[in-house]
Structure formats: C-alpha cells, structure tokens
Design a protein around this motif. Structure first.
Motif: not given
Length: 314
Positions: A136-149, A209-220
């Motif tokens: 339960w996490k978020w991945h942010f890809s910056y193609p122009e900067q060639d970075i991912e967080t 959107n509810f997506s399982g047991s870890g939904f509550a902490e699926n923040i960024f």
C-alpha cells in the motif's frame, strides 16, 4: 426543571463552540490550485442553494402548521372539496426541474474545466508524472527528470502537472484535496489527471478508494516549491540517490507499508505503464487514427503493386 434544561442547552452550545474552534478548515474548501478552486466553488454554490431550499420549505411548513392547525369545529364538520391549483402544481413541479437543470449545467461545465489543462497554464508545457500504486504505497516516476520517488511527491509551483495514473494491484484513487478531485488508478489502463499548484507549500495526498487492509495508511506527502528549488532537488537526487533496479522495484511492490525513498531512473524502463491511455487528448487520438489509416492505405497500395508485378511476370 426549566433550569436543568437551560444548563443542558448552554453546556451543549459551549461544547460545540469549543470543538469547532479547534477544527482546521476542510481541505476541499481550502483550494491551492485552479482545479480545486473550481470544485470548491461548486460545493459552496450547492450548499447555499440547498440551504435556501431547506429554509423556504421549513418556512412553508411552519406557515401551514400554524394556519391550518386543528380548530374547534363541530364533530360532524366536513371541509369543502377543493380542486387542484394549477399554479401551485406548476411551482411544485417546475422549481425542482429548474434546480436540476441549473445544477446539471454547472456540473457539466465544471467537469470539462477540471478534465482539461488548468486555466492559466494552457501556454506552457506540463510536467508529466506517472503515479502508480501498489499495496500500500505510491510510486511517482518523472520520465523527464529520470527520477522515481516512493510515498512523496515534489512538484514545481505555478506549472501544470499531468499525472498518468495506474495501479500495480487493485483499483485505487489518487487524491490531493487541495489541488483537485480524485481519479481512479487501474491496472489495465492509464487515466490522466490535470492539476496545478498556485502556491508553494505542503499538501496531503492519499488513496481515496478502499483497497484492502492497508488502505488507511496508503497516503503520500506533496510539496510544492519554486522552479529553482525543484531543479536543485533534481540535481541533488542524481548526485546522491541509488539507481532503481528491476529487483529493487519488485521488492517495493511487495504488500506492506514503506517510508519515503528516492531513486535515479524509473521503473518505466523495464516495467512500462499500460498501453491504453484513457484521457489522452482527442487530437492525439485523431492523429493516431489518421496515421493508422495512412499506413493501411500504403500497405494496400504496396499489395496491389506486388500483385500487378506478379501478374505481369506470369
């Protein structure tokens, strides 16, 4: 008895006032971008309109209860038969129809606004960010900067941001309340969300959107900064952050909660986003369709030429 009711009422009012003084403003009503401002205005318009309707209806109810309350008539009294009043019936039916039409026009107009490039940013190139979710996490890809967080997002203020949303697992919903409304991220297609931050600051983002047991902490966390600070951050990442490998990315996709992390390179190189882009510009789609037609036409002409050449040879 009256004194007890008086103190109970005062205690309730005092409690409500005390609690409300410690409340922060609703994030959706504290917009920091043009898309969120459009939606906040629609919410307030709806609240005022509905409040007016409720007040009028309650006033009519009180009037009817007082004017037509039970009176001291004889037991055999029968009220006179009254036919329907066309004016009253027209008001009862016509007013709700007009309200629905008005709200429909406002909603459709706002929908077109928030689904396009933010107003005031049409003349600049947007920053494209691929925002993908996993349990339960978020991945942010910056193609122009060639970075991912992971689990945090840095964006430049006063620049249009074009998010490409999808999921590595169940359906999630990408939402930054102070910048705009939510939009779904799915595993088999990419959805496009246009946002922009008019000011620098820190905002909360989450999966709505509810997506399982870890939904509550699926923040960024979202940080809007100046263009100079953003470019400085990009340079710092390339100097200090490790490269994102396929093995590392597979490890990040494992269900669970993680803190913030930063990498050079993006997973798009070895795990590209779904090819179906729902929400791309119609103009791009028209160009693609036109190119396909031209390609099919050329192939058809080439086939005919080959057939004629083969026939001449025979």
């Amino acid at each position: 008895m009256k004194l007890k009711w008086k103190w109970a009422l005062l205690t309730m009012v005092f409690t409500i006032v005390t609690v409300l003084t410690g409340c922060e403003p609703l994030l959706v009503l504290d917009p920091k971008g043009p898309q969120a401002e459009t939606q906040a205005n629609d919410i307030m318009l709806s609240i005022f309109l509905m409040s007016g309707i409720v007040i009028v209806v309650l006033a009519i109810l009180v009037f009817v209860l007082i004017k037509y309350r039970a009176s001291k008539q004889s037991e055999d009294y029968e009220p006179p038969h009254i036919e329907g009043n066309p004016i009253v019936e027209a008001i009862c039916v016509g007013v709700p129809i007009l309200i629905v039409i008005f709200l429909s026009i406002v909603s459709v107009r706002s929908n077109y606004i928030v689904e396009s490039t933010p107003q005031g940013y049409e003349d600049q190139e947007p920053l494209i960010i691929y925002a993908s979710s996993s349990n339960w996490k978020w991945h942010f890809s910056y193609p122009e900067q060639d970075i991912e967080t992971v689990n945090y997002l840095y964006i430049p203020a006063n620049r249009a941001i074009e998010f490409k949303l999808y999921s590595h697992g169940p359906i999630t919903s990408f939402w930054i309340p102070q910048l705009g409304g939510q939009k779904y991220a799915m595993s088999d297609m990419v959805t496009t969300l246009h946002l922009a931050a008019d000011v620098e600051g820190e905002f909360m983002g989450r999966n709505a959107n509810f997506s399982g047991s870890g939904f509550a902490e699926n923040i960024f966390d979202v940080t809007s900064m100046s263009h100079a600070d953003f470019e400085e951050w990009v340079e710092e990442v390339h100097e200090t952050a490790p490269a994102l490998t396929e093995d590392k990315f597979e490890e990040l996709l494992e269900p669970g909660h993680l803190g913030r992390s930063t990498y050079t390179g993006t997973h798009l190189e070895f795990s590209p986003a779904p090819s179906h882009d729902h929400g791309s510009d119609e103009e791009d789609a028209d160009h693609e369709h036109h190119d396909m037609e031209e390609s099919e036409h050329e192939n058809h002409e080439q086939t005919n030429a080959d057939e004629e050449s083969e026939h001449s040879h025979h």
